[in-house]
Design a protein around this motif. Structure first.
Motif, mmCIF file in Angstrom:
data_model
loop_
_atom_site.group_PDB
_atom_site.id
_atom_site.type_symbol
_atom_site.label_atom_id
_atom_site.label_comp_id
_atom_site.label_asym_id
_atom_site.label_seq_id
_atom_site.Cartn_x
_atom_site.Cartn_y
_atom_site.Cartn_z
ATOM 1 N N PHE A 1 0.449 1.480 -16.288
ATOM 2 C CA PHE A 1 0.429 2.924 -16.574
ATOM 3 C C PHE A 1 1.231 3.686 -15.265
ATOM 4 N N GLY A 2 1.518 2.976 -14.324
ATOM 5 C CA GLY A 2 1.981 3.667 -13.084
ATOM 6 C C GLY A 2 0.994 4.396 -12.371
ATOM 7 N N SER A 3 0.187 5.094 -12.923
ATOM 8 C CA SER A 3 -0.967 5.636 -12.189
ATOM 9 C C SER A 3 -2.122 5.801 -13.158
ATOM 10 N N LEU B 1 -1.774 3.369 -7.278
ATOM 11 C CA LEU B 1 -2.546 2.219 -6.935
ATOM 12 C C LEU B 1 -3.465 2.010 -5.821
ATOM 13 N N VAL B 2 -2.927 2.594 -4.700
ATOM 14 C CA VAL B 2 -3.459 2.387 -3.371
ATOM 15 C C VAL B 2 -4.938 3.442 -3.418
ATOM 16 N N ILE C 1 -6.538 4.002 -5.905
ATOM 17 C CA ILE C 1 -7.672 3.521 -6.784
ATOM 18 C C ILE C 1 -8.176 2.113 -6.263
ATOM 19 N N ALA C 2 -7.388 1.424 -5.677
ATOM 20 C CA ALA C 2 -7.819 0.524 -4.762
ATOM 21 C C ALA C 2 -8.927 0.694 -3.594
ATOM 22 N N PHE C 3 -8.730 1.820 -3.233
ATOM 23 C CA PHE C 3 -9.540 2.261 -1.987
ATOM 24 C C PHE C 3 -10.947 2.767 -2.767
ATOM 25 N N VAL C 4 -11.026 3.074 -4.109
ATOM 26 C CA VAL C 4 -12.236 3.525 -4.541
ATOM 27 C C VAL C 4 -12.927 2.074 -5.082
ATOM 28 N N ALA D 1 -4.233 1.313 4.227
ATOM 29 C CA ALA D 1 -3.190 1.834 3.205
ATOM 30 C C ALA D 1 -3.344 3.244 2.871
ATOM 31 N N ALA D 2 -4.507 3.726 2.858
ATOM 32 C CA ALA D 2 -5.035 4.926 2.132
ATOM 33 C C ALA D 2 -4.346 6.080 2.894
ATOM 34 N N PRO D 3 -3.864 7.126 2.276
ATOM 35 C CA PRO D 3 -3.535 8.400 2.911
ATOM 36 C C PRO D 3 -4.369 9.033 3.620
ATOM 37 N N VAL D 4 -5.365 8.707 4.363
ATOM 38 C CA VAL D 4 -6.268 9.464 4.937
ATOM 39 C C VAL D 4 -6.016 9.470 6.744
#
Length: 273
Positions: A57-59, A65-66, A68-71, A141-144
């Motif tokens: 679904f792309g998102s 993806l990154v 949701i992978a962090f969740v 990888a997360a934008p944090v």
């Protein structure tokens, strides 16, 4: 001089019994390694399924993806610690019905501590390895914009997630003292955590999202703290302060679940074995 007449705290009892259980499990090294490896494979397949869904679904609800992978990473590591803390709750039915709980009441150790440490949950060892790897990779990888404070909050969120999942399962297992069976309800709760845990709950219908927040408090396990860390507070459907308080919510619910267990324990009736 230490007061030798005073029994050790429940936390000390728990730590000693877990260490003994781990030493006992390690007596069978091959079985330990294979069971732990099997747990890693199971979790890897679960993560791969999430990845396939997001890729297709792309998102999901604007979450890439990154993110949701962090969740998933928070949820996975919290679940791993939950396995160490409360993995033996699945045995509550048999412990109560077969009279094993009689022995717990006769020993000078907290009965709940004895239930939680009756065996070492070997699958939890594999879950911890997998969860730590996934959480580390996704956190990088997360934008944090990581700081000491944010790292501390992430650690608190993982611990809170473990306590939260354990609180739900402990509250359900406590019903065994009245109903003599709790495993079917435990399976439903576990399915809810497995099915909805890795995803941003903001994409669900609001009624379902509220159900997974205030009835089965799954949102506090990973989605809320992940949204706070990622700066996606606009996706929250609760006040920001409540989402930020997720680690404390998990701890408070666990304290309440422990109190509920001891209250329900009064209804225990020995099978007379």
């Amino acid at each position: 001089m230490a007061d030798i007449s005073r029994p050790p705290s429940a936390l000390r009892q728990y730590a000693v019994l877990v260490r003994i259980g781990l030493a006992s499990a390690l007596q069978y090294r091959a079985d330990f390694v294979l069971t732990a490896f099997g747990a890693i494979c199971y979790e890897a397949l679960s993560l791969a399924f999430v990845g396939v869904i997001v890729y297709a679904f792309g998102s999901i609800g604007g979450w890439g993806l990154v993110e949701i992978a962090f969740v998933y990473g928070i949820r996975s590591m919290g679940h791993a610690l939950h396995g160490v803390l409360s993995g033996q709750l699945w045995a509550t039915d048999g412990v109560v019905r077969e009279g094993e709980f009689d022995r717990y009441l006769l020993r000078p150790v907290n009965p709940l501590v004895q239930l939680l440490t009756r065996r070492f949950q070997v699958t939890a060892a594999g879950d911890i390895v997998f969860g730590l790897v996934v959480l580390t990779v996704t956190a990088v990888a997360a934008p944090v914009d990581w700081s000491v404070g944010w790292v501390a909050y992430l650690v608190a969120a993982v611990v809170g997630s473990a306590f939260l999942e354990s609180s739900v399962m402990l509250a359900i297992a406590s019903l065994t003292f009245r109903l003599l069976v709790s495993s079917p309800v435990l399976q439903v709760a576990d399915m809810a955590f497995v099915t909805f845990g890795p995803y941003p709950l903001s994409v669900l219908p609001r009624a379902v999202a509220y159900l997974l927040t205030f009835v089965v408090p799954l949102a506090f396990a990973a989605f809320f703290p992940a949204a706070v860390l990622l700066g996606r507070t606009s996706d929250l459907f609760v006040p920001i302060w409540l989402a930020v308080a997720s680690p404390a919510v998990g701890l408070l619910l666990y304290v309440a679940a422990v109190a509920f267990f001891h209250r329900q324990m009064r209804h225990y009736s020995s099978p007379g074995h």
